[in-house]
Design an enzyme around this catalytic site. Structure first.
Site, PDB file in Angstrom:
ATOM      1  N   ASN A 172       0.815  -1.226   0.000  1.00  0.00           N
ATOM      2  CA  ASN A 172       0.000   0.000   0.000  1.00  0.00           C
ATOM      3  C   ASN A 172       0.847   1.273   0.000  1.00  0.00           C
ATOM      4  O   ASN A 172       0.368   2.337   0.377  1.00  0.00           O
ATOM      5  CB  ASN A 172      -0.994  -0.017   1.174  1.00  0.00           C
ATOM      6  CG  ASN A 172      -0.313  -0.294   2.490  1.00  0.00           C
ATOM      7  OD1 ASN A 172       0.909  -0.217   2.590  1.00  0.00           O
ATOM      8  ND2 ASN A 172      -1.088  -0.610   3.499  1.00  0.00           N
TER       9      ASN A 172
ATOM     10  N   ARG B 153       2.880   6.522  11.914  1.00  0.00           N
ATOM     11  CA  ARG B 153       2.208   6.016  13.099  1.00  0.00           C
ATOM     12  C   ARG B 153       1.991   7.176  14.057  1.00  0.00           C
ATOM     13  O   ARG B 153       2.879   8.015  14.249  1.00  0.00           O
ATOM     14  CB  ARG B 153       3.036   4.925  13.805  1.00  0.00           C
ATOM     15  CG  ARG B 153       3.013   3.567  13.116  1.00  0.00           C
ATOM     16  CD  ARG B 153       1.625   2.929  13.090  1.00  0.00           C
ATOM     17  NE  ARG B 153       1.596   1.668  12.364  1.00  0.00           N
ATOM     18  CZ  ARG B 153       1.161   1.513  11.113  1.00  0.00           C
ATOM     19  NH1 ARG B 153       0.691   2.543  10.445  1.00  0.00           N
ATOM     20  NH2 ARG B 153       1.148   0.333  10.535  1.00  0.00           N
TER      21      ARG B 153
ATOM     22  N   GLN C 202      -6.087   3.441  18.384  1.00  0.00           N
ATOM     23  CA  GLN C 202      -7.053   3.255  17.301  1.00  0.00           C
ATOM     24  C   GLN C 202      -8.061   2.181  17.664  1.00  0.00           C
ATOM     25  O   GLN C 202      -7.622   1.100  18.085  1.00  0.00           O
ATOM     26  CB  GLN C 202      -6.304   2.885  16.013  1.00  0.00           C
ATOM     27  CG  GLN C 202      -5.461   4.025  15.506  1.00  0.00           C
ATOM     28  CD  GLN C 202      -4.852   3.801  14.125  1.00  0.00           C
ATOM     29  OE1 GLN C 202      -4.052   4.589  13.687  1.00  0.00           O
ATOM     30  NE2 GLN C 202      -5.216   2.744  13.438  1.00  0.00           N
TER      31      GLN C 202
ATOM     32  N   HIS D  61      -7.759   6.080   9.992  1.00  0.00           N
ATOM     33  CA  HIS D  61      -6.630   5.358   9.383  1.00  0.00           C
ATOM     34  C   HIS D  61      -7.086   4.645   8.106  1.00  0.00           C
ATOM     35  O   HIS D  61      -7.571   3.514   8.168  1.00  0.00           O
ATOM     36  CB  HIS D  61      -6.098   4.352  10.408  1.00  0.00           C
ATOM     37  CG  HIS D  61      -4.792   3.731  10.015  1.00  0.00           C
ATOM     38  ND1 HIS D  61      -4.047   2.984  10.887  1.00  0.00           N
ATOM     39  CD2 HIS D  61      -4.091   3.747   8.854  1.00  0.00           C
ATOM     40  CE1 HIS D  61      -2.952   2.563  10.269  1.00  0.00           C
ATOM     41  NE2 HIS D  61      -2.965   3.013   9.034  1.00  0.00           N
TER      42      HIS D  61
HETATM   43  P1  NAI Z   1      10.240   0.947   4.632  1.00  0.00           P
HETATM   44  O1  NAI Z   1      10.749  -0.115   5.520  1.00  0.00           O
HETATM   45  O2  NAI Z   1      10.331   0.774   3.153  1.00  0.00           O
HETATM   46  O3  NAI Z   1      10.973   2.336   4.983  1.00  0.00           O
HETATM   47  C1  NAI Z   1      11.121   2.810   6.283  1.00  0.00           C
HETATM   48  C2  NAI Z   1      12.322   3.727   6.318  1.00  0.00           C
HETATM   49  O4  NAI Z   1      12.349   4.372   7.595  1.00  0.00           O
HETATM   50  C3  NAI Z   1      13.647   2.989   6.153  1.00  0.00           C
HETATM   51  O5  NAI Z   1      14.407   3.596   5.135  1.00  0.00           O
HETATM   52  C4  NAI Z   1      14.294   3.135   7.524  1.00  0.00           C
HETATM   53  O6  NAI Z   1      15.723   3.185   7.450  1.00  0.00           O
HETATM   54  C5  NAI Z   1      13.712   4.434   7.990  1.00  0.00           C
HETATM   55  N1  NAI Z   1      13.813   4.647   9.423  1.00  0.00           N
HETATM   56  C6  NAI Z   1      13.640   3.755  10.430  1.00  0.00           C
HETATM   57  N2  NAI Z   1      13.871   4.336  11.601  1.00  0.00           N
HETATM   58  C7  NAI Z   1      14.188   5.624  11.346  1.00  0.00           C
HETATM   59  C8  NAI Z   1      14.538   6.713  12.168  1.00  0.00           C
HETATM   60  N3  NAI Z   1      14.674   6.584  13.501  1.00  0.00           N
HETATM   61  N4  NAI Z   1      14.782   7.903  11.575  1.00  0.00           N
HETATM   62  C9  NAI Z   1      14.719   8.031  10.230  1.00  0.00           C
HETATM   63  N5  NAI Z   1      14.413   7.023   9.406  1.00  0.00           N
HETATM   64  C10 NAI Z   1      14.141   5.829   9.973  1.00  0.00           C
HETATM   65  O7  NAI Z   1       8.741   1.191   5.082  1.00  0.00           O
HETATM   66  P2  NAI Z   1       7.555   1.861   4.252  1.00  0.00           P
HETATM   67  O8  NAI Z   1       6.890   0.863   3.402  1.00  0.00           O
HETATM   68  O9  NAI Z   1       8.062   3.110   3.632  1.00  0.00           O
HETATM   69  O10 NAI Z   1       6.542   2.212   5.446  1.00  0.00           O
HETATM   70  C11 NAI Z   1       6.932   3.077   6.482  1.00  0.00           C
HETATM   71  C12 NAI Z   1       5.873   3.097   7.555  1.00  0.00           C
HETATM   72  O11 NAI Z   1       4.682   3.719   7.058  1.00  0.00           O
HETATM   73  C13 NAI Z   1       5.393   1.717   8.013  1.00  0.00           C
HETATM   74  O12 NAI Z   1       6.271   1.129   8.936  1.00  0.00           O
HETATM   75  C14 NAI Z   1       4.062   2.051   8.628  1.00  0.00           C
HETATM   76  O13 NAI Z   1       4.222   2.419   9.971  1.00  0.00           O
HETATM   77  C15 NAI Z   1       3.585   3.266   7.832  1.00  0.00           C
HETATM   78  N6  NAI Z   1       2.468   2.915   6.936  1.00  0.00           N
HETATM   79  C16 NAI Z   1       1.259   3.543   7.122  1.00  0.00           C
HETATM   80  C17 NAI Z   1       0.170   3.202   6.361  1.00  0.00           C
HETATM   81  C18 NAI Z   1      -1.142   3.900   6.531  1.00  0.00           C
HETATM   82  O14 NAI Z   1      -2.163   3.406   6.052  1.00  0.00           O
HETATM   83  N7  NAI Z   1      -1.184   5.046   7.161  1.00  0.00           N
HETATM   84  C19 NAI Z   1       0.241   2.123   5.352  1.00  0.00           C
HETATM   85  C20 NAI Z   1       1.589   1.615   5.150  1.00  0.00           C
HETATM   86  C21 NAI Z   1       2.638   1.967   5.956  1.00  0.00           C
END
Ligand code: NAI
Length: 395
Positions: A154, A293, A322, A346
């Site tokens: 997504n 989040r 939530q 959400h």
């Molecule tokens: P991803 O794993 O591809 O990318 C996450 C990035 O965050 C990575 O590059 C990682 O190095 C970085 N990261 C981790 N800790 C960090 C920190 N302390 N400071 C800076 N960067 C940091 O994940 P993706 O697919 O981009 O998703 C990210 C988040 O988005 C998910 O974990 C989820 O919480 C949220 N999400 C929300 C959705 C919604 O419906 N609102 C749906 C999908 C994801």
């Protein structure tokens, strides 16, 4: 055998079922070889789900998996009840029934360390979507329970929502629409706080799948500069393609941005990351979008910063709890001019397009599990006894 790829119901192929209705008495039920009890915690879709079968992530439509799982002879328990010891979630997890737990971030069943202690039969947690912070991942490592999500399913949906949220804040859209609904018409009251995205500095905390897609989508807006903050540097070619500059110090990063978007997972290193102290380093009048989040941003600090006008706007779809309680301050908080709130439930990652992708992804994870096949590496958050992802903090 590599247990991460070779799941079994139990060593003899039987599953012990503790009937909740029989209190602590154990009922031993012999399941045929291969049959597994699967618990899914989804949200109630009610009338909408009955009318729209593509609402797959609901209790009613059961991720579209019911028929397939039944035809395989598996027991599929689906419920929305997830809070407290009497909830279906806790009952089925702790009464040693469920071997596989499917949850969704949109209606998270919080699998705490304490529940892991009691979830004796649990072997696999599958997140229908992206973001597995509702599972205590350290406890999953300890108990050798695998955690998989449908990575990428997504990310476009969320990236589009982020762009929309930036625009609606910067252009002061919500109060403008509310004015129209009220029957009023006073352009100056809206235009006094409406700007263009062009020429602004926009930065993402987290430049993974979503963060990078946000940067890509910002390119045609001719922003002054695109920045990112992430402990993992983008490959040079990827950074060059969107002309993004990395800023390694977070305070320095936020102090340069007109718009900040949060796109990192929630983990020990990001909980409360955007707090009163960090907000004090934001430019006065900055806009903040968080679809990652809720708990990454301090609820009260954000509300205070918006109320004072230090933030011009806050938008997103994720909440620290939530469903959000009716009196949650983020529902109604406003900037001093009465706007700046772009909060929604959400749903950014659960468009009908996304639901098809994550439902298919869950099926494919289950197929791999049943067939003893390797899982797609990008879907594995916690493998057998260790983190497989680098995205949930520097370990
Ligand atoms: P991803 O794993 O591809 O990318 C996450 C990035 O965050 C990575 O590059 C990682 O190095 C970085 N990261 C981790 N800790 C960090 C920190 N302390 N400071 C800076 N960067 C940091 O994940 P993706 O697919 O981009 O998703 C990210 C988040 O988005 C998910 O974990 C989820 O919480 C949220 N999400 C929300 C959705 C919604 O419906 N609102 C749906 C999908 C994801």
């Amino acid at each position: 055998l590599n247990r991460s790829h070779i799941p079994t119901s139990s060593s003899n192929g039987d599953t012990t079922l503790l009937s909740p209705s029989l209190g602590s008495s154990r009922v031993h039920m012999s399941y045929p070889w291969g049959l597994r009890p699967i618990l899914a915690i989804l949200y109630n879709g009610f009338k909408a789900a009955e009318e729209e079968p593509r609402l797959l992530g609901t209790v009613e439509n059961r991720l579209g998996l019911q028929e397939w799982l039944t035809s395989q002879g598996h027991e599929f328990i689906v419920s929305s009840s997830k809070e407290g010891p009497d909830s279906d979630f806790q009952k089925h997890i702790t009464d040693v029934r469920a071997e596989i737990l499917i949850t969704t971030p949109f209606h998270p069943g919080y699998l705490t360390a304490d529940l892991f202690e009691k979830a004796k039969k649990l072997k696999l947690c599958v997140t229908a979507g992206v973001g597995s912070d509702h599972i205590d991942l350290n406890a999953a490592v300890k108990h050798k329970v695998q955690v998989l999500e449908v990575s990428g399913s997504n990310v476009v949906s969320v990236a589009e929502h982020v762009i929309m949220s930036m625009l609606l804040l910067v252009r002061n859209f919500v109060p403008a629409h509310e004015m129209i609904e009220r029957g009023d018409w006073q352009v100056s009251d809206i235009a006094r706080n409406a700007f263009d995205l062009e020429g602004k500095v926009v930065g993402t905390i987290g430049a993974g799948r979503i963060g990078y897609r946000v940067l890509q989508r910002l390119v045609p807006f001719d922003c002054k500069e695109l920045l990112y903050y992430d402990y993992a540097a983008l490959p040079q070619a990827a950074a060059d393609a969107v002309k993004a500059r990395r800023v390694e110090d977070l305070k320095e990063f936020v102090s340069q941005c007109d718009v900040v978007t949060v796109n990192c997972p929630l983990h020990e290193g990001t909980k409360g990351l955007v707090n009163e102290e960090l907000l004090s380093h934001f430019k006065k009048g900055a806009w903040l979008v968080n679809t990652a989040r809720g708990a990454i941003c301090d609820k009260d600090a954000v509300a205070k910063a918006l109320k004072s006008g230090h933030l011009s706007g806050y938008a997103g779809d994720v909440w620290n709890v939530q469903p959000a309680p009716k009196d949650h301050v983020w529902r109604t908080m406003k900037n001093p001019l009465g706007g700046g709130n772009g909060m929604v439930p959400h749903y950014s990652g659960t468009t009908l397009d996304a639901q098809t992708r994550y439902a298919n992804g869950v099926k494919s994870i289950l197929e791999n599990y049943f067939d003893n096949k390797s899982q797609e590496p990008q879907n594995i958050i916690v493998g057998l006894g260790k983190y497989e992802t680098k995205a949930y903090g520097q370990r």
